[in-house]
Write an enzyme that holds these catalytic residues in place. Structure first.
Site, short mmCIF file in Angstrom:
data_model
loop_
_atom_site.label_atom_id
_atom_site.label_comp_id
_atom_site.label_asym_id
_atom_site.label_seq_id
_atom_site.Cartn_x
_atom_site.Cartn_y
_atom_site.Cartn_z
N GLU A 1 2.27 -6.33 13.29
CA GLU A 1 1.63 -5.28 13.14
C GLU A 1 0.05 -5.70 13.82
O GLU A 1 -0.14 -6.63 13.92
CB GLU A 1 1.17 -5.17 11.42
CG GLU A 1 2.13 -4.55 10.71
CD GLU A 1 2.03 -4.73 9.27
OE1 GLU A 1 0.94 -4.71 8.72
OE2 GLU A 1 3.08 -4.69 8.41
N TYR B 1 -5.45 -7.81 12.03
CA TYR B 1 -6.41 -6.58 11.89
C TYR B 1 -7.65 -6.76 12.29
O TYR B 1 -8.59 -6.33 11.84
CB TYR B 1 -6.11 -5.85 10.43
CG TYR B 1 -4.92 -5.36 10.23
CD1 TYR B 1 -4.61 -3.87 10.74
CD2 TYR B 1 -3.96 -5.85 9.56
CE1 TYR B 1 -3.41 -3.35 10.56
CE2 TYR B 1 -2.54 -5.25 9.57
CZ TYR B 1 -2.33 -3.99 9.85
OH TYR B 1 -1.12 -3.58 9.75
N ASP C 1 0.83 -1.16 -0.02
CA ASP C 1 0.08 -0.15 0.12
C ASP C 1 0.72 1.31 0.05
O ASP C 1 0.34 2.46 -0.30
CB ASP C 1 -1.03 0.09 1.13
CG ASP C 1 -0.26 0.33 2.48
OD1 ASP C 1 0.90 -0.01 2.76
OD2 ASP C 1 -1.06 0.85 3.57
N GLU D 1 4.30 -10.39 4.61
CA GLU D 1 3.04 -11.21 4.16
C GLU D 1 3.14 -11.82 2.72
O GLU D 1 2.33 -11.77 1.94
CB GLU D 1 1.94 -10.03 3.94
CG GLU D 1 1.89 -9.34 5.41
CD GLU D 1 0.65 -8.45 5.46
OE1 GLU D 1 0.36 -8.19 4.23
OE2 GLU D 1 0.55 -8.02 6.56
C1 GCB Z 1 -0.47 -4.72 6.19
C2 GCB Z 1 0.71 -4.38 5.59
C3 GCB Z 1 1.03 -3.01 5.70
C4 GCB Z 1 0.06 -2.33 5.44
C5 GCB Z 1 -1.15 -2.49 6.63
C6 GCB Z 1 -2.45 -1.73 6.38
O1 GCB Z 1 -0.75 -5.89 6.56
O2 GCB Z 1 1.89 -5.17 6.04
O3 GCB Z 1 2.33 -2.46 4.65
O4 GCB Z 1 0.26 -0.82 5.47
O5 GCB Z 1 -1.37 -3.85 6.43
O6 GCB Z 1 -2.61 -0.84 6.95
O7 GCB Z 1 -3.37 -2.43 5.71
#
Ligand code: GCB
Length: 602
Positions: A504, A469, A162, A415
């Site tokens: 993350e 997430y 992204d 990932e």
């Molecule tokens: C992820 C990625 C990271 C993104 C993030 C997001 O899993 O590793 O590069 O910026 O999610 O905010 O979606």
């Protein structure tokens, strides 16, 4: 390849400044050999800098393809009789370099250094024209990968990560000199024996036909001799060593000297931190003590300069890490400028060092933008050729960073498609090569969306690294359901018996957006509440030895309907103002440190 340095036998000068700059969407420059004359342009571009955001021109911002840079330099007359080289900190993503009319270097991969020996061309006391072609195209055979889509309005670059595809000359460019008989490489590993510190070094030497003597002297921070040895490879023993440790950037200088009889012909100084790193069951040990990673995943990203290294921004980011009580960060999603590692070495900040392999996953149309899942690993997509480039990136990364005590782990990819049945055969050679090149550091990859029963890769690696997430992309706005899902997955990983680092976890928040309701996405309150929920789960799980929030600061992404002016998962805004979440983590991490974290945690 060693870094340029100043000393009794070596000299360097930076070629940073304003260079002539020209876009070349049609690749005319290659056909017309633009390196043969002054670039026909009135544009000037700062080096180091990403070229995208500097000029108020959408064409430059979104350019796909070649750009040209040009400057000139003066070779000091005093450099006569020595080797003259030019070293680039990085060129994103491909570069060709000419001195005068001669092609001197070509390099692929946007985040690691390369150099050329230009002794025969750049004679002492001469003026030289330096032309650099930089290309920013990503394809299935580049790391990171991408594809170029031809549209009636010109090519468009797509990729599977992204962050914005900033390009250009992002780091300093050094003209430098070495003697002919010289030290060409130096590897240092350290160990601890009771109170003693052991420093093993191995130096390679070239350019001297007769026998040259290598003398190594380890000096403490006062410049006093702590140990000395002779030979291309030897072990130095410091009877009572000041260890490098989290929060304690204790360094020694290893002065490696090359003698022809009693005459000094070359000297290279390498800073050394004596420390050990190891994984023991589900614990991550630094100097034999359990370590808990408190910190963030970052980006090299800033307004106007894009991905360029900048000392002011760097020092400020480290100051903010300290303000937070953080002890570590991850160089997501590529190797950072080496100055960042130097700073981390000196200040005792622990670094998880990541290769530029991000986006090796074509199985999620939401992320790739394709209308269906594609096979990630195949001759048409991520192929054996891609793997060769990936191996090159790993080799260059380890070559550059292996002597930094702050670096405690290598991350081979962010990932990747770890659920694919082909993932294992893709990664096995990468893992083997990494372990061969550096048997001293644990390795990992960051895992997205693949629980242990479906993950083909976990057992190849030493540490489980999870990017999760729940509560944002899944169970959005429903933290109870998110907590259930998170707990259920963590319970599965616990059985693996390895350390777990959450590399993350995070929610987007627009700074200044508030709500009294606790389920309103994009507010500072929701970001804070979501992080709090994760921290609660971590505290209930002994195997979790790391919490790296995503992300340290908001950062630029391509414009699109999923992102509002970039990725807003920062706990700081892009201009480094704290959101509510930053205060939450600050309070927690300072409290943990006061209670003896990270070193005394059991
Ligand atoms: C992820 C990625 C990271 C993104 C993030 C997001 O899993 O590793 O590069 O910026 O999610 O905010 O979606």
């Amino acid at each position: 390849m060693l870094r340029p340095q100043d000393g009794p036998t070596r000299e360097r000068k930076a070629l940073d400044g304003l260079w002539a700059f020209k876009l070349d969407g049609d690749r005319q420059g290659r056909a017309e050999r633009w390196w043969r004359s002054p670039l026909n342009t009135s544009l000037e571009m700062p080096v180091p800098c990403s070229y995208n955001d500097v000029l108020a021109d959408t064409r430059i911002r979104n350019h796909v393809g070649d750009v040209w840079y040009q400057t000139d330099f003066w070779v000091p007359p005093s450099w006569s009789g020595r080797r003259t080289l030019i070293q680039f900190g990085s060129a994103t993503h491909q570069a060709s370099v000419w001195v005068g009319e001669t092609l001197v270097a070509e390099h692929e991969g946007g985040y690691l250094p390369f150099e050329a020996d230009i002794t025969q061309l750049a004679l002492a006391g001469s003026h030289q024209r330096l032309t650099v072609l930089v290309n920013n195209e990503l394809s299935y055979t580049t790391i990171p990968p991408g594809i170029i889509v031809d549209t009636p309005h010109g090519p468009r670059q797509r990729f599977f990560h992204d962050f914005f595809n900033y390009a250009g000359l992002h780091r300093s460019i050094w003209l430098h000199t070495t003697p002919t008989a010289r030290i060409t490489d130096l590897t240092v590993t350290t160990n601890i024996d009771g109170r003693a510190g052991l420093v093993d070094y191995e130096a390679t030497v070239a350019g001297g036909s007769e026998s040259l003597r290598v003398v190594a002297t380890l000096r403490d921070r006062f410049g006093n001799e702590a140990a000395t040895a002779e030979g291309h490879a030897a072990q130095l023993r410091v009877p009572v060593a000041e260890l490098w440790a989290p929060g304690q950037g204790n360094l020694y200088d290893l002065e490696v000297q090359l003698f022809r009889e009693s005459q000094l012909v070359d000297q290279y100084v390498q800073s050394v931190g004596i420390r050990t790193v190891e994984v023991d069951g589900a614990r991550f040990l630094i100097n034999g003590q359990p370590f808990r990673f408190l910190g963030a995943g970052k980006h090299e990203d800033g307004a106007v300069r894009g991905r360029a290294h900048d000392d002011t921004a760097m020092v400020h980011d480290f100051a903010l890490l300290e303000w937070l009580g953080a002890n570590s960060f991850r160089t997501s999603h590529y190797p950072y400028a080496e100055e960042v590692l130097d700073y981390a070495d000196r200040h005792g900040i622990v670094v998880i060092d990541e290769s530029p392999a991000v986006g090796l996953n074509l199985s999620w149309p939401q992320l790739t933008g394709f209308d269906k899942p594609l096979a990630t690993f195949s001759p048409e997509t991520i192929s054996d050729t891609t793997r060769e480039r990936h191996l090159d990136a790993i080799r260059e990364l380890i070559q550059r960073d292996r002597n930094h005590p702050s670096v405690v782990m290598w991350v081979l990819a962010n990932e990747p498609d770890s659920a694919s049945p082909d993932a294992r055969s893709y990664f096995e050679p990468l893992v083997a090569e990494t372990r061969r090149l550096d048997p001293t550091r644990p390795i990992g990859f960051t895992n997205m969306l693949t629980p242990p029963d479906r993950c083909q890769l976990a057992e190849l690696f030493d540490v489980v690294m999870l990017n999760r997430y729940y509560g944002w992309y899944f169970q959005s706005g429903n933290l109870r359901a998110a907590e259930d899902a998170l707990r259920a997955e963590v319970a599965q990983w616990q059985h693996i018996g390895r350390p777990i680092i959450f590399t993350e976890f995070g929610a987007d928040a627009i700074a200044g957006l508030h709500s009294v309701f606790d389920d309103v996405l994009w507010t500072e309150e929701y970001q804070r509440a979501m992080l709090k929920m994760y921290l609660r789960v971590f505290d209930d799980t002994t195997e979790v030895v790391g919490e790296h929030v995503w992300a340290f600061a908001d950062f630029a992404t391509p414009s699109g309907i999923r992102r509002v002016d970039g990725n807003k998962k920062g706990i700081f805004t892009r201009d480094r103002q704290p959101k509510a979440a930053a205060h939450l983590l600050r309070e927690r991490w300072h409290r943990m440190s006061a209670q003896g974290f990270p070193l005394d945690a059991g």
